[in-house]
Design a protein around this motif. Sequence first.
Motif, PDB file in Angstrom:
ATOM      1  N   LYS A  34       0.833  -1.203   0.000  1.00 33.98           N
ATOM      2  CA  LYS A  34       0.000   0.000   0.000  1.00 33.98           C
ATOM      3  C   LYS A  34       0.871   1.257   0.000  1.00 33.98           C
ATOM      4  N   LYS A  35       1.925   1.230   0.791  1.00 29.12           N
ATOM      5  CA  LYS A  35       2.868   2.348   0.822  1.00 29.12           C
ATOM      6  C   LYS A  35       3.526   2.535  -0.543  1.00 29.12           C
ATOM      7  N   TYR A  36       3.879   1.434  -1.172  1.00 28.30           N
ATOM      8  CA  TYR A  36       4.506   1.475  -2.489  1.00 28.30           C
ATOM      9  C   TYR A  36       3.574   2.117  -3.513  1.00 28.30           C
ATOM     10  N   PHE A  37       2.305   1.734  -3.501  1.00 28.75           N
ATOM     11  CA  PHE A  37       1.349   2.297  -4.443  1.00 28.75           C
ATOM     12  C   PHE A  37       1.135   3.790  -4.195  1.00 28.75           C
ATOM     13  N   ASN A  38       1.117   4.192  -2.936  1.00 28.66           N
ATOM     14  CA  ASN A  38       0.973   5.620  -2.621  1.00 28.66           C
ATOM     15  C   ASN A  38       2.145   6.419  -3.189  1.00 28.66           C
ATOM     16  N   GLN A  39       3.337   5.872  -3.040  1.00 22.90           N
ATOM     17  CA  GLN A  39       4.527   6.551  -3.559  1.00 22.90           C
ATOM     18  C   GLN A  39       4.519   6.570  -5.084  1.00 22.90           C
ATOM     19  N   LEU A  40       4.065   5.479  -5.691  1.00 22.35           N
ATOM     20  CA  LEU A  40       4.038   5.405  -7.143  1.00 22.35           C
ATOM     21  C   LEU A  40       3.026   6.397  -7.717  1.00 22.35           C
ATOM     22  N   GLN A  41       1.918   6.585  -7.011  1.00 21.06           N
ATOM     23  CA  GLN A  41       0.933   7.575  -7.454  1.00 21.06           C
ATOM     24  C   GLN A  41       1.535   8.975  -7.426  1.00 21.06           C
ATOM     25  N   GLN A  42       2.321   9.264  -6.402  1.00 23.17           N
ATOM     26  CA  GLN A  42       2.974  10.569  -6.322  1.00 23.17           C
ATOM     27  C   GLN A  42       3.996  10.734  -7.439  1.00 23.17           C
ATOM     28  N   ARG A  43       4.647   9.634  -7.807  1.00 22.38           N
ATOM     29  CA  ARG A  43       5.613   9.703  -8.907  1.00 22.38           C
ATOM     30  C   ARG A  43       4.910   9.974 -10.232  1.00 22.38           C
ATOM     31  N   ILE A  44       3.755   9.356 -10.423  1.00 23.43           N
ATOM     32  CA  ILE A  44       2.970   9.617 -11.633  1.00 23.43           C
ATOM     33  C   ILE A  44       2.563  11.076 -11.686  1.00 23.43           C
ATOM     34  N   GLN A  45       2.166  11.628 -10.545  1.00 24.93           N
ATOM     35  CA  GLN A  45       1.799  13.045 -10.483  1.00 24.93           C
ATOM     36  C   GLN A  45       2.989  13.933 -10.821  1.00 24.93           C
ATOM     37  N   ARG A  46       4.146  13.568 -10.293  1.00 33.38           N
ATOM     38  CA  ARG A  46       5.358  14.352 -10.572  1.00 33.38           C
ATOM     39  C   ARG A  46       5.708  14.308 -12.054  1.00 33.38           C
ATOM     40  N   ASP A  47       5.630  13.130 -12.653  1.00 32.74           N
ATOM     41  CA  ASP A  47       5.943  12.996 -14.076  1.00 32.74           C
ATOM     42  C   ASP A  47       4.966  13.804 -14.937  1.00 32.74           C
ATOM     43  N   ALA A  48       3.681  13.773 -14.558  1.00 31.58           N
ATOM     44  CA  ALA A  48       2.687  14.559 -15.292  1.00 31.58           C
ATOM     45  C   ALA A  48       2.946  16.046 -15.128  1.00 31.58           C
ATOM     46  N   SER A  49       3.332  16.430 -13.917  1.00 27.32           N
ATOM     47  CA  SER A  49       3.625  17.845 -13.657  1.00 27.32           C
ATOM     48  C   SER A  49       4.810  18.329 -14.468  1.00 27.32           C
ATOM     49  N   GLN A  50       5.793  17.449 -14.695  1.00 32.10           N
ATOM     50  CA  GLN A  50       6.957  17.827 -15.493  1.00 32.10           C
ATOM     51  C   GLN A  50       6.545  18.146 -16.925  1.00 32.10           C
ATOM     52  N   ILE A  51       5.614  17.362 -17.463  1.00 34.34           N
ATOM     53  CA  ILE A  51       5.089  17.658 -18.805  1.00 34.34           C
ATOM     54  C   ILE A  51       4.433  19.023 -18.813  1.00 34.34           C
ATOM     55  N   ASP A  52       3.649  19.300 -17.768  1.00 40.22           N
ATOM     56  CA  ASP A  52       2.960  20.586 -17.678  1.00 40.22           C
ATOM     57  C   ASP A  52       3.952  21.747 -17.606  1.00 40.22           C
ATOM     58  N   ASN A  53       5.050  21.544 -16.893  1.00 42.99           N
ATOM     59  CA  ASN A  53       6.057  22.600 -16.781  1.00 42.99           C
ATOM     60  C   ASN A  53       6.620  22.959 -18.151  1.00 42.99           C
ATOM     61  N   TYR A  54       6.954  21.941 -18.929  1.00 42.35           N
ATOM     62  CA  TYR A  54       7.491  22.189 -20.272  1.00 42.35           C
ATOM     63  C   TYR A  54       6.435  22.815 -21.179  1.00 42.35           C
ATOM     64  N   LEU A  55       5.183  22.378 -21.028  1.00 40.97           N
ATOM     65  CA  LEU A  55       4.104  22.970 -21.819  1.00 40.97           C
ATOM     66  C   LEU A  55       3.969  24.455 -21.516  1.00 40.97           C
ATOM     67  N   GLU A  56       4.028  24.791 -20.240  1.00 43.23           N
ATOM     68  CA  GLU A  56       3.893  26.197 -19.856  1.00 43.23           C
ATOM     69  C   GLU A  56       5.061  27.021 -20.393  1.00 43.23           C
ATOM     70  N   GLN A  57       6.261  26.438 -20.376  1.00 45.97           N
ATOM     71  CA  GLN A  57       7.410  27.142 -20.934  1.00 45.97           C
ATOM     72  C   GLN A  57       7.236  27.375 -22.431  1.00 45.97           C
ATOM     73  N   ARG A  58       6.658  26.385 -23.120  1.00 50.38           N
ATOM     74  CA  ARG A  58       6.408  26.559 -24.567  1.00 50.38           C
ATOM     75  C   ARG A  58       5.409  27.680 -24.806  1.00 50.38           C
ATOM     76  N   VAL A  59       4.417  27.776 -23.946  1.00 48.20           N
ATOM     77  CA  VAL A  59       3.442  28.866 -24.073  1.00 48.20           C
ATOM     78  C   VAL A  59       4.137  30.208 -23.917  1.00 48.20           C
ATOM     79  N   GLN A  60       5.047  30.316 -22.942  1.00 48.48           N
ATOM     80  CA  GLN A  60       5.774  31.562 -22.731  1.00 48.48           C
ATOM     81  C   GLN A  60       6.638  31.897 -23.950  1.00 48.48           C
ATOM     82  N   VAL A  61       7.316  30.878 -24.493  1.00 48.34           N
ATOM     83  CA  VAL A  61       8.125  31.096 -25.686  1.00 48.34           C
ATOM     84  C   VAL A  61       7.248  31.538 -26.847  1.00 48.34           C
TER      85      VAL A  61
END
Length: 222
Positions: free
Chosen positions: A60-87
């Motif tokens: 259960k702890k492992y799945f909780n951590q993995l969910q947070q990792r998925i969120q982090r990976d998705a957030s990284q995509i969003d960060n690059y998307l936002e930078q592209r918008v600024q560019v």
Amino acid sequence: MGNELNELNGPVNPDGRDINVIEKQLQVKVGVGSLIFEIALWVLGIIPGLIFLFMKINAKKYFNQLQQRIQRDASQIDNYLEQRVQVLQNVVGIVKQSVDLDKDVMKSVAALRSGIHPNEENRNEIQGTVDSAMRSINVAFEAYPDLKAHRALADAMQQNSYLQKEITAARELYNDTVLRWNSDIFAWPTKMIVAARSNYTTRIPFSASQETKAQARSTFFY
């Protein structure tokens, strides 16, 4: 025994086959056999039962951590998307001063200026809007040679190309984490039992829009 999939003599589809990501989440379920397995461990003694209990807690702890990792990976995509918008906003400002840019491009950029908060549903839409605007700017870039001498514009276009590569890499990382999740929730007994009791489902990896697929088949050079 020969290969089941024989690339030399097996059936071949001369027209090829397109691939699509199935937009469906699969529910994890366990049957009576899993319940009997757990009961049997306690019947064998308190030690096996406790060991499996701690294994489930760790799962259960492992799945909780993995969910947070998925969120982090998705957030990284969003960060690059936002930078592209600024560019994109910077590029439009530079080009607008030099040529009469398509009004639709200006409308797209104005809509993005209000701020983006991507989620699973609109992340592809934002990416498509930026790509579409960048294609229009590329047309202007090629049609007006004087623009190529603009140092700030050249730098911005280079940044856009770099960010697009980073978005692609971030999506691959996201898909890898989603694949790990989708595989682990069906790993019997411990993880699968925990996943089923937690009502977990598979996650849907990144998929390109139909418009993007159609553009990939277009002729870029004449």
